[in-house]
Design an enzyme around this catalytic site. Structure first.
Site, PDB file in Angstrom:
ATOM      1  N   CYS B  87      38.576  36.948  38.157  1.00  0.00           N
ATOM      2  CA  CYS B  87      37.830  38.236  38.294  1.00  0.00           C
ATOM      3  C   CYS B  87      38.739  39.316  37.180  1.00  0.00           C
ATOM      4  O   CYS B  87      38.939  39.257  36.113  1.00  0.00           O
ATOM      5  CB  CYS B  87      37.420  38.644  39.445  1.00  0.00           C
ATOM      6  SG  CYS B  87      36.161  39.916  39.643  1.00  0.00           S
ATOM      7  N   HIS B 195      34.667  34.025  41.983  1.00  0.00           N
ATOM      8  CA  HIS B 195      36.171  34.015  42.803  1.00  0.00           C
ATOM      9  C   HIS B 195      35.929  32.583  43.743  1.00  0.00           C
ATOM     10  O   HIS B 195      35.350  32.496  44.901  1.00  0.00           O
ATOM     11  CB  HIS B 195      35.834  34.898  43.876  1.00  0.00           C
ATOM     12  CG  HIS B 195      36.319  36.392  43.503  1.00  0.00           C
ATOM     13  ND1 HIS B 195      37.612  37.027  43.636  1.00  0.00           N
ATOM     14  CD2 HIS B 195      35.580  37.292  42.870  1.00  0.00           C
ATOM     15  CE1 HIS B 195      37.370  38.119  43.321  1.00  0.00           C
ATOM     16  NE2 HIS B 195      36.119  38.335  42.668  1.00  0.00           N
ATOM     17  N   GLU B 197      38.353  31.392  45.528  1.00  0.00           N
ATOM     18  CA  GLU B 197      38.796  31.488  46.994  1.00  0.00           C
ATOM     19  C   GLU B 197      37.811  32.024  47.870  1.00  0.00           C
ATOM     20  O   GLU B 197      37.915  32.120  49.216  1.00  0.00           O
ATOM     21  CB  GLU B 197      40.044  32.394  46.981  1.00  0.00           C
ATOM     22  CG  GLU B 197      39.864  34.002  46.995  1.00  0.00           C
ATOM     23  CD  GLU B 197      39.463  34.355  45.367  1.00  0.00           C
ATOM     24  OE1 GLU B 197      39.259  33.565  44.395  1.00  0.00           O
ATOM     25  OE2 GLU B 197      39.135  35.515  45.257  1.00  0.00           O
TER      26      GLU B 197
END
Lengths: 95, 225
Positions: B87, B195, B197
């Protein structure tokens, strides 16, 4: 004391305007353009949104000032992949 | 020895602890690095996380690229070390010239925060090793400036060299060629807007990010041998 002549640095006021390059979509400009008729502003086209930077630089002469601002634009103030800049340099500090 | 993934914290970063947590859950070690330091401290891989580094002032990534740690990050990448920008991290990598192109405002001028479907298009990068090409993953996006753009020649090069790593199934932001993530010529530097994660635990609604982070550990481990 030995006499020494130092070049007097001059002050230049600078205006840098950055905008998205031709051919790069400008969604902000397009949205503003679409909104204008709602307020009665008809016939407006080609709206492009950019940024303006005003500052003062010290340099030996106008060419040196312009060269420094050019470099600043290329390396920092614009992203050359998507943005262009126009540079105005005038002798003297801003009023 | 577990591979160590350094996660750079800039003022305004987010999800850095999520990356550390996910890397730890996969058997690696996540370690926070401060942007103001000049050394990576010997980590095996580096992640530039999401967020709004330096407030996104001027342009996202424009100021972060001058953070003191970025010289070491560039050397790590030049030496073939795995480097991933997520990002805002992707925006930093493009501003730093470590990946080509730029990320501009979303075509719809909306901040987008939702799960998005991606297709893995290249399976031999720092973030996709061991993941089959064509795999569809659902991973959250969270950005206002994720609309990838580049010169036509750059796009031709990315396509020709198989450097488009992820494409959106339903392009949410106007990115050219549905691009969600790309890699460097050496395939060790990867940038992506989604993302991984945030899709690393069933409690988060998806674990689709895990194969990507596992790939990062695998490539980091291979490097240290």
């Amino acid at each position: 004391m030995a006499p020494a002549i130092y070049a007097e640095a001059m002050q230049f006021s600078v205006l840098v305007e950055t905008r998205l390059r031709t051919g790069v979509a400008d969604p902000q400009g397009a949205t503003i353009e679409r909104s204008l008729p709602a307020l009665g502003f008809d016939g407006v086209s080609g709206v492009r949104v950019g940024k303006a930077f005003r500052f003062t630089v010290e340099a030996a002469d106008e060419a040196a000032a312009r060269a420094e601002v050019d470099d600043m634009c290329r390396r920092f103030l614009t992203n050359p992949v998507i943005e262009d800049a126009t540079i105005s340099v005038a002798a003297g500090a801003p009023a | 020895m577990a591979a160590v993934v350094g996660v750079v914290v800039f003022p305004g970063s987010n999800c850095e602890l999520d990356v550390v947590e996910a890397v730890g859950a996969l058997g690696g070690e996540g370690r926070l690095l401060w942007h103001g330091d000049t050394s990576l401290g010997g980590v095996d891989a580096v992640v530039l996380p999401g967020g709004f580094a330096h407030g996104d002032y001027l342009r996202p990534g424009a100021i972060a690229r001058f953070s003191p740690i970025m010289a070491a990050v560039g050397e790590h990448a030049a030496a073939g070390g795995p480097l991933v920008g997520i990002c805002n991290g992707f925006q930093v990598l493009t501003e730093a010239g470590l990946l080509p192109g730029a990320l501009q405002k979303n075509a719809g001028l909306k901040f987008l925060c939702r799960p998005e479907r991606l297709r893995v298009e290249a399976g031999d990068t720092a973030l996709s090793t061991g993941v089959d090409v064509g795999t569809e993953l659902t991973i959250p996006i969270n950005h206002f400036e994720g609309n990838y753009t580049c010169e036509p020649e750059t796009l031709a090069e990315l396509r020709g060299d198989d450097r488009i790593v992820f494409r959106y199934v339903d392009n949410p932001n106007g990115s050219v060629d549905d691009i969600a993530g790309i890699c460097s010529a050496g395939r060790n530097v990867v940038g992506l807007m989604p993302h991984p994660e945030r899709a690393s635990h069933a409690l988060l609604g998806s674990t689709d990010g895990l194969p990507l982070l596992r790939s990062l550990l695998v490539t980091a481990g291979a490097l240290t041998g």
